[in-house]
Motif scaffolding. Structure first.
Motif, PDB file in Angstrom:
ATOM      1  N   TYR A  25       0.834  -1.207   0.000  1.00 53.44           N
ATOM      2  CA  TYR A  25       0.000   0.000   0.000  1.00 53.44           C
ATOM      3  C   TYR A  25       0.863   1.250   0.000  1.00 53.44           C
ATOM      4  O   TYR A  25       0.628   2.169  -0.784  1.00 53.44           O
ATOM      5  N   CYS A  26       1.879   1.281   0.856  1.00 56.28           N
ATOM      6  CA  CYS A  26       2.763   2.454   0.931  1.00 56.28           C
ATOM      7  C   CYS A  26       3.478   2.684  -0.395  1.00 56.28           C
ATOM      8  O   CYS A  26       3.593   3.823  -0.860  1.00 56.28           O
ATOM      9  N   LYS A  27       3.943   1.619  -1.000  1.00 56.08           N
ATOM     10  CA  LYS A  27       4.637   1.725  -2.286  1.00 56.08           C
ATOM     11  C   LYS A  27       3.724   2.329  -3.355  1.00 56.08           C
ATOM     12  O   LYS A  27       4.171   3.109  -4.203  1.00 56.08           O
ATOM     13  N   HIS A  28       2.449   2.001  -3.299  1.00 56.91           N
ATOM     14  CA  HIS A  28       1.478   2.508  -4.273  1.00 56.91           C
ATOM     15  C   HIS A  28       0.977   3.917  -3.915  1.00 56.91           C
ATOM     16  O   HIS A  28       0.876   4.783  -4.778  1.00 56.91           O
ATOM     17  N   ALA A  29       0.656   4.140  -2.641  1.00 56.64           N
ATOM     18  CA  ALA A  29      -0.028   5.373  -2.241  1.00 56.64           C
ATOM     19  C   ALA A  29       0.907   6.535  -1.912  1.00 56.64           C
ATOM     20  O   ALA A  29       0.559   7.689  -2.176  1.00 56.64           O
ATOM     21  N   CYS A  30       2.073   6.267  -1.370  1.00 56.26           N
ATOM     22  CA  CYS A  30       2.945   7.356  -0.918  1.00 56.26           C
ATOM     23  C   CYS A  30       3.371   8.310  -2.039  1.00 56.26           C
ATOM     24  O   CYS A  30       3.367   9.524  -1.831  1.00 56.26           O
ATOM     25  N   PRO A  31       3.727   7.822  -3.231  1.00 57.29           N
ATOM     26  CA  PRO A  31       4.023   8.780  -4.309  1.00 57.29           C
ATOM     27  C   PRO A  31       2.818   9.671  -4.629  1.00 57.29           C
ATOM     28  O   PRO A  31       2.969  10.862  -4.916  1.00 57.29           O
ATOM     29  N   GLN A  84      -5.848  22.736   1.050  1.00 61.42           N
ATOM     30  CA  GLN A  84      -6.429  21.536   1.646  1.00 61.42           C
ATOM     31  C   GLN A  84      -5.597  20.293   1.318  1.00 61.42           C
ATOM     32  O   GLN A  84      -5.344  19.469   2.193  1.00 61.42           O
ATOM     33  N   PHE A  85      -5.184  20.170   0.068  1.00 58.43           N
ATOM     34  CA  PHE A  85      -4.383  19.012  -0.329  1.00 58.43           C
ATOM     35  C   PHE A  85      -3.060  18.990   0.431  1.00 58.43           C
ATOM     36  O   PHE A  85      -2.587  17.926   0.837  1.00 58.43           O
ATOM     37  N   GLN A  86      -2.443  20.144   0.609  1.00 58.86           N
ATOM     38  CA  GLN A  86      -1.184  20.212   1.351  1.00 58.86           C
ATOM     39  C   GLN A  86      -1.392  19.852   2.813  1.00 58.86           C
ATOM     40  O   GLN A  86      -0.566  19.164   3.412  1.00 58.86           O
ATOM     41  N   ARG A  87      -2.503  20.295   3.400  1.00 57.84           N
ATOM     42  CA  ARG A  87      -2.815  19.916   4.787  1.00 57.84           C
ATOM     43  C   ARG A  87      -2.972  18.408   4.906  1.00 57.84           C
ATOM     44  O   ARG A  87      -2.453  17.784   5.829  1.00 57.84           O
ATOM     45  N   VAL A  88      -3.727  17.835   3.973  1.00 61.79           N
ATOM     46  CA  VAL A  88      -3.947  16.386   3.999  1.00 61.79           C
ATOM     47  C   VAL A  88      -2.611  15.659   3.842  1.00 61.79           C
ATOM     48  O   VAL A  88      -2.318  14.723   4.586  1.00 61.79           O
ATOM     49  N   ALA A  89      -1.790  16.088   2.896  1.00 66.43           N
ATOM     50  CA  ALA A  89      -0.506  15.422   2.647  1.00 66.43           C
ATOM     51  C   ALA A  89       0.405  15.505   3.869  1.00 66.43           C
ATOM     52  O   ALA A  89       1.003  14.503   4.268  1.00 66.43           O
ATOM     53  N   GLU A 127       9.667   6.531   6.231  1.00 62.62           N
ATOM     54  CA  GLU A 127      10.990   7.014   5.828  1.00 62.62           C
ATOM     55  C   GLU A 127      11.311   6.585   4.400  1.00 62.62           C
ATOM     56  O   GLU A 127      11.762   7.391   3.577  1.00 62.62           O
ATOM     57  N   LYS A 128      11.043   5.324   4.095  1.00 64.71           N
ATOM     58  CA  LYS A 128      11.376   4.772   2.780  1.00 64.71           C
ATOM     59  C   LYS A 128      10.534   5.381   1.660  1.00 64.71           C
ATOM     60  O   LYS A 128      11.074   5.723   0.599  1.00 64.71           O
ATOM     61  N   TYR A 129       9.237   5.519   1.877  1.00 68.61           N
ATOM     62  CA  TYR A 129       8.334   5.908   0.790  1.00 68.61           C
ATOM     63  C   TYR A 129       7.881   7.371   0.820  1.00 68.61           C
ATOM     64  O   TYR A 129       7.330   7.848  -0.170  1.00 68.61           O
ATOM     65  N   LEU A 130       8.104   8.073   1.930  1.00 70.20           N
ATOM     66  CA  LEU A 130       7.704   9.479   2.001  1.00 70.20           C
ATOM     67  C   LEU A 130       8.894  10.407   2.237  1.00 70.20           C
ATOM     68  O   LEU A 130       9.130  11.328   1.459  1.00 70.20           O
ATOM     69  N   LEU A 131       9.619  10.167   3.319  1.00 70.03           N
ATOM     70  CA  LEU A 131      10.675  11.109   3.695  1.00 70.03           C
ATOM     71  C   LEU A 131      11.866  11.085   2.739  1.00 70.03           C
ATOM     72  O   LEU A 131      12.362  12.146   2.350  1.00 70.03           O
ATOM     73  N   GLN A 132      12.330   9.900   2.356  1.00 72.61           N
ATOM     74  CA  GLN A 132      13.468   9.848   1.433  1.00 72.61           C
ATOM     75  C   GLN A 132      13.155  10.505   0.091  1.00 72.61           C
ATOM     76  O   GLN A 132      13.953  11.324  -0.377  1.00 72.61           O
ATOM     77  N   PRO A 133      12.010  10.205  -0.535  1.00 71.58           N
ATOM     78  CA  PRO A 133      11.704  10.907  -1.796  1.00 71.58           C
ATOM     79  C   PRO A 133      11.511  12.410  -1.603  1.00 71.58           C
ATOM     80  O   PRO A 133      11.918  13.204  -2.453  1.00 71.58           O
ATOM     81  N   LEU A 134      10.922  12.805  -0.485  1.00 72.55           N
ATOM     82  CA  LEU A 134      10.686  14.227  -0.223  1.00 72.55           C
ATOM     83  C   LEU A 134      11.994  14.982  -0.015  1.00 72.55           C
ATOM     84  O   LEU A 134      12.163  16.101  -0.492  1.00 72.55           O
TER      85      LEU A 134
END
Length: 129
Positions: free
Chosen positions: A69-75, A91-96, A112-119
């Motif tokens: 799920y994280c691999k699919h949804a985090c991007p 609103q989208f930024q608040r949700v994200a 960390e793997k799917y959100l923080l590292q890409p960010l």
């Protein structure tokens, strides 16, 4: 009723797992909020953003694993930070950001793997240079 809750959960899960499903779910839930300027409308907006973030941070029923799920949804969650529509962007930024914080607390390694590292990748590239 339980059957309705199950059916809604199943439909929500199916939608989240489609291409651009995260954005579609956020748009569907947030539609009609943010139009007012008073404190009550702002509070409703924040509560909706928090509720959507909790939904996005949870693994859907239809998914094989939390990592899948994280691999699919985090991007897609990170893509919410780049919405061009000025009215919806806040609103989208608040949700994200709320989703990112929730996932970081609940699933730190996957966040960390799917959100923080890409960010943080652009910043890390600059610091390496």
């Amino acid at each position: 009723p339980a059957w309705l809750r199950r059916l809604c959960g199943q439909l929500l899960s199916e939608r989240l797992m489609r291409a651009n499903g995260v954005q579609a779910v956020v748009r569907g839930i947030m539609e009609g909020t943010g139009g007012g300027t008073d404190a009550e409308a702002a509070a409703v907006d924040w509560r909706k953003c928090d509720a959507v973030a909790k939904i996005l941070a949870s693994c859907p029923q239809q998914c094989l694993s939390l990592e899948a799920y994280c691999k699919h949804a985090c991007p897609q969650i990170l893509d919410l930070l780049h919405i061009q529509d000025k009215l919806a962007a806040r609103q989208f930024q608040r949700v994200a950001t709320t989703t990112l914080l929730t996932m970081t607390k609940e699933h730190p390694q996957l966040a960390e793997k799917y959100l923080l590292q890409p960010l943080l990748a652009p910043l890390l590239r600059c610091s390496d240079a």
